[in-house]
Design a protein around this motif. Sequence first.
Motif, PDB file in Angstrom:
ATOM      1  N   MET A   1       0.824  -1.204   0.000  1.00  0.00           N
ATOM      2  CA  MET A   1       0.000   0.000   0.000  1.00  0.00           C
ATOM      3  C   MET A   1       0.859   1.255   0.000  1.00  0.00           C
ATOM      4  O   MET A   1       0.530   2.257  -0.656  1.00  0.00           O
ATOM      5  N   VAL A   2       1.972   1.207   0.703  1.00  0.00           N
ATOM      6  CA  VAL A   2       2.877   2.362   0.715  1.00  0.00           C
ATOM      7  C   VAL A   2       3.513   2.559  -0.663  1.00  0.00           C
ATOM      8  O   VAL A   2       3.730   3.691  -1.102  1.00  0.00           O
ATOM      9  N   ASP A   3       3.787   1.464  -1.348  1.00  0.00           N
ATOM     10  CA  ASP A   3       4.303   1.575  -2.718  1.00  0.00           C
ATOM     11  C   ASP A   3       3.285   2.278  -3.615  1.00  0.00           C
ATOM     12  O   ASP A   3       3.641   3.142  -4.432  1.00  0.00           O
ATOM     13  N   ASP A   4       2.021   1.886  -3.480  1.00  0.00           N
ATOM     14  CA  ASP A   4       0.964   2.547  -4.240  1.00  0.00           C
ATOM     15  C   ASP A   4       0.882   4.026  -3.884  1.00  0.00           C
ATOM     16  O   ASP A   4       0.732   4.894  -4.757  1.00  0.00           O
ATOM     17  N   LEU A   5       0.980   4.316  -2.594  1.00  0.00           N
ATOM     18  CA  LEU A   5       0.896   5.700  -2.135  1.00  0.00           C
ATOM     19  C   LEU A   5       2.026   6.539  -2.720  1.00  0.00           C
ATOM     20  O   LEU A   5       1.807   7.655  -3.196  1.00  0.00           O
ATOM     21  N   LYS A   6       3.210   6.001  -2.711  1.00  0.00           N
ATOM     22  CA  LYS A   6       4.348   6.715  -3.295  1.00  0.00           C
ATOM     23  C   LYS A   6       4.095   7.024  -4.763  1.00  0.00           C
ATOM     24  O   LYS A   6       4.316   8.150  -5.223  1.00  0.00           O
ATOM     25  N   ALA A   7       3.615   6.027  -5.493  1.00  0.00           N
ATOM     26  CA  ALA A   7       3.366   6.223  -6.924  1.00  0.00           C
ATOM     27  C   ALA A   7       2.300   7.281  -7.178  1.00  0.00           C
ATOM     28  O   ALA A   7       2.433   8.110  -8.091  1.00  0.00           O
ATOM     29  N   VAL A   8       1.247   7.277  -6.359  1.00  0.00           N
ATOM     30  CA  VAL A   8       0.151   8.224  -6.560  1.00  0.00           C
ATOM     31  C   VAL A   8       0.561   9.642  -6.153  1.00  0.00           C
ATOM     32  O   VAL A   8       0.209  10.619  -6.829  1.00  0.00           O
ATOM     33  N   VAL A   9       1.317   9.769  -5.066  1.00  0.00           N
ATOM     34  CA  VAL A   9       1.783  11.089  -4.653  1.00  0.00           C
ATOM     35  C   VAL A   9       2.733  11.677  -5.695  1.00  0.00           C
ATOM     36  O   VAL A   9       2.727  12.888  -5.956  1.00  0.00           O
ATOM     37  N   GLU A  10       3.533  10.828  -6.313  1.00  0.00           N
ATOM     38  CA  GLU A  10       4.481  11.315  -7.320  1.00  0.00           C
ATOM     39  C   GLU A  10       3.811  11.673  -8.645  1.00  0.00           C
ATOM     40  O   GLU A  10       4.462  12.191  -9.551  1.00  0.00           O
ATOM     41  N   LEU A  11       2.511  11.418  -8.748  1.00  0.00           N
ATOM     42  CA  LEU A  11       1.714  11.942  -9.860  1.00  0.00           C
ATOM     43  C   LEU A  11       1.203  13.311  -9.426  1.00  0.00           C
ATOM     44  O   LEU A  11       0.199  13.422  -8.729  1.00  0.00           O
ATOM     45  N   GLU A  12       1.892  14.353  -9.774  1.00  0.00           N
ATOM     46  CA  GLU A  12       1.464  15.685  -9.343  1.00  0.00           C
ATOM     47  C   GLU A  12       0.171  16.056 -10.074  1.00  0.00           C
ATOM     48  O   GLU A  12       0.132  16.102 -11.301  1.00  0.00           O
ATOM     49  N   THR A  13      -0.879  16.293  -9.301  1.00  0.00           N
ATOM     50  CA  THR A  13      -2.202  16.518  -9.889  1.00  0.00           C
ATOM     51  C   THR A  13      -2.823  17.783  -9.315  1.00  0.00           C
ATOM     52  O   THR A  13      -3.826  17.747  -8.605  1.00  0.00           O
ATOM     53  N   HIS A  14      -2.199  18.906  -9.624  1.00  0.00           N
ATOM     54  CA  HIS A  14      -2.742  20.193  -9.193  1.00  0.00           C
ATOM     55  C   HIS A  14      -4.087  20.437  -9.878  1.00  0.00           C
ATOM     56  O   HIS A  14      -4.266  20.115 -11.061  1.00  0.00           O
ATOM     57  N   SER A  15      -5.018  21.013  -9.140  1.00  0.00           N
ATOM     58  CA  SER A  15      -6.383  21.214  -9.650  1.00  0.00           C
ATOM     59  C   SER A  15      -6.427  22.003 -10.952  1.00  0.00           C
ATOM     60  O   SER A  15      -7.382  21.871 -11.722  1.00  0.00           O
ATOM     61  N   TYR A  16      -5.419  22.825 -11.204  1.00  0.00           N
ATOM     62  CA  TYR A  16      -5.435  23.695 -12.383  1.00  0.00           C
ATOM     63  C   TYR A  16      -4.495  23.224 -13.499  1.00  0.00           C
ATOM     64  O   TYR A  16      -4.277  23.949 -14.462  1.00  0.00           O
ATOM     65  N   ASP A  17      -3.947  22.027 -13.367  1.00  0.00           N
ATOM     66  CA  ASP A  17      -3.050  21.502 -14.399  1.00  0.00           C
ATOM     67  C   ASP A  17      -3.744  20.341 -15.107  1.00  0.00           C
ATOM     68  O   ASP A  17      -3.617  19.185 -14.722  1.00  0.00           O
ATOM     69  N   LYS A  18      -4.466  20.653 -16.161  1.00  0.00           N
ATOM     70  CA  LYS A  18      -5.285  19.653 -16.845  1.00  0.00           C
ATOM     71  C   LYS A  18      -4.444  18.494 -17.373  1.00  0.00           C
ATOM     72  O   LYS A  18      -4.837  17.317 -17.249  1.00  0.00           O
ATOM     73  N   ALA A  19      -3.311  18.793 -17.956  1.00  0.00           N
ATOM     74  CA  ALA A  19      -2.486  17.731 -18.540  1.00  0.00           C
ATOM     75  C   ALA A  19      -2.033  16.738 -17.475  1.00  0.00           C
ATOM     76  O   ALA A  19      -2.071  15.515 -17.679  1.00  0.00           O
TER      77      ALA A  19
END
Length: 364
Positions: A1-19
């Motif tokens: 689960m921590v591996d998944d968390l690391k991967a998801v956090v490293e996907l920077e998903t700012h609310s205003y960055d559509k790409a």
Amino acid sequence: MVDDLKAVVELETHSYDKAMLVRGLREIRARTVGHLGTPDDEILHEGGGHGDILELYYRGTAPGVVLLLCHYDTVWPTGTLAGWPFAVLDGKATGPGVFDMKTGLVQAVWALRGLRELGLPHPGVRFLFNGDEEIGSPASREYIESASEGALATLVFEASMDGALKTARKGVGLFNVTVTGVEAHAGLDPYAGASAVHALAELVTTLAGAGSRERGTTVNVGLISGGTGRNVTAGRATCGVDVRVTDPAEMGRIDDVFAALRVADPRVKISVTGEWNRPPMVPNPASQRLFKEVQEVAAGFGWLVDEAAVGGASDGNFVSALGRPVLDGMGAVGDGAHARHEHVVIEHIPERTALTMGLITALA
């Protein structure tokens, strides 16, 4: 689960960055399908300029459906990760969005995986991943409201309040007040103008005074701009106002305050724009029964689960206002939402996931 968390956090998903939101949602879908297999139903709703909304439905072994709400956008601008990478230290995971609310998202996916691996009965599960929660869910609100219709429960994976579930939240109104005055030279013709800045100062006092500690209403003027020069009587000024209410009746009172705004100089014009972004999340009978259910589940594990009322809003507000059963704060235990000390406590991740599993199977 921590591996998944690391991967998801490293996907920077700012609310205003559509790409980046598109890229992030694609990876979240891939990981979800990797853990749970191909969904029985899948719908992708276009978010326009905002993050898209993905619904994944997995058939259960019992009647009904449980809706799991998980937003994947964060308040952190793209590039934040470079100076603040994901890290685990002293039993805590940190990184942009780890607490609000990517840990909750990971827990939600693993809860269904756990139910399947243990062969526990469960209703159907519908995930709804949205990428605009941090800016008020303008694109996803209608899909959240639609997906929650008829659900046995809607579980919101926002972070907990020190482990407590969030059963009440304030409603939020976002407004802009614009003042138009008359420009003039402040030195050569000081009385010919009507200052929009001076008028706005009058209004700020009025607006701040509209808050009520007793009623649980706060009014914050958080942004001010106006004028064109030090020696110019300002022709225009604006302010941004954040309103939070506990009592739905307060929405009407605050609307009346905005409608009645006046200043001393009759030459000044005032306009108000904006709207109520979210209604208050007031515990309804269906949600109260659901909270008792989760307390019983927790007691079976030997745990105590408390409830809390908080000032922030979430997508759970929409569901609650419709009188439907909803529990919020099913996500991480930690601290620091929207702050640089944002972190989650690792040891609580499997516990919170087990709590979700226990509640879902209880609903079967």
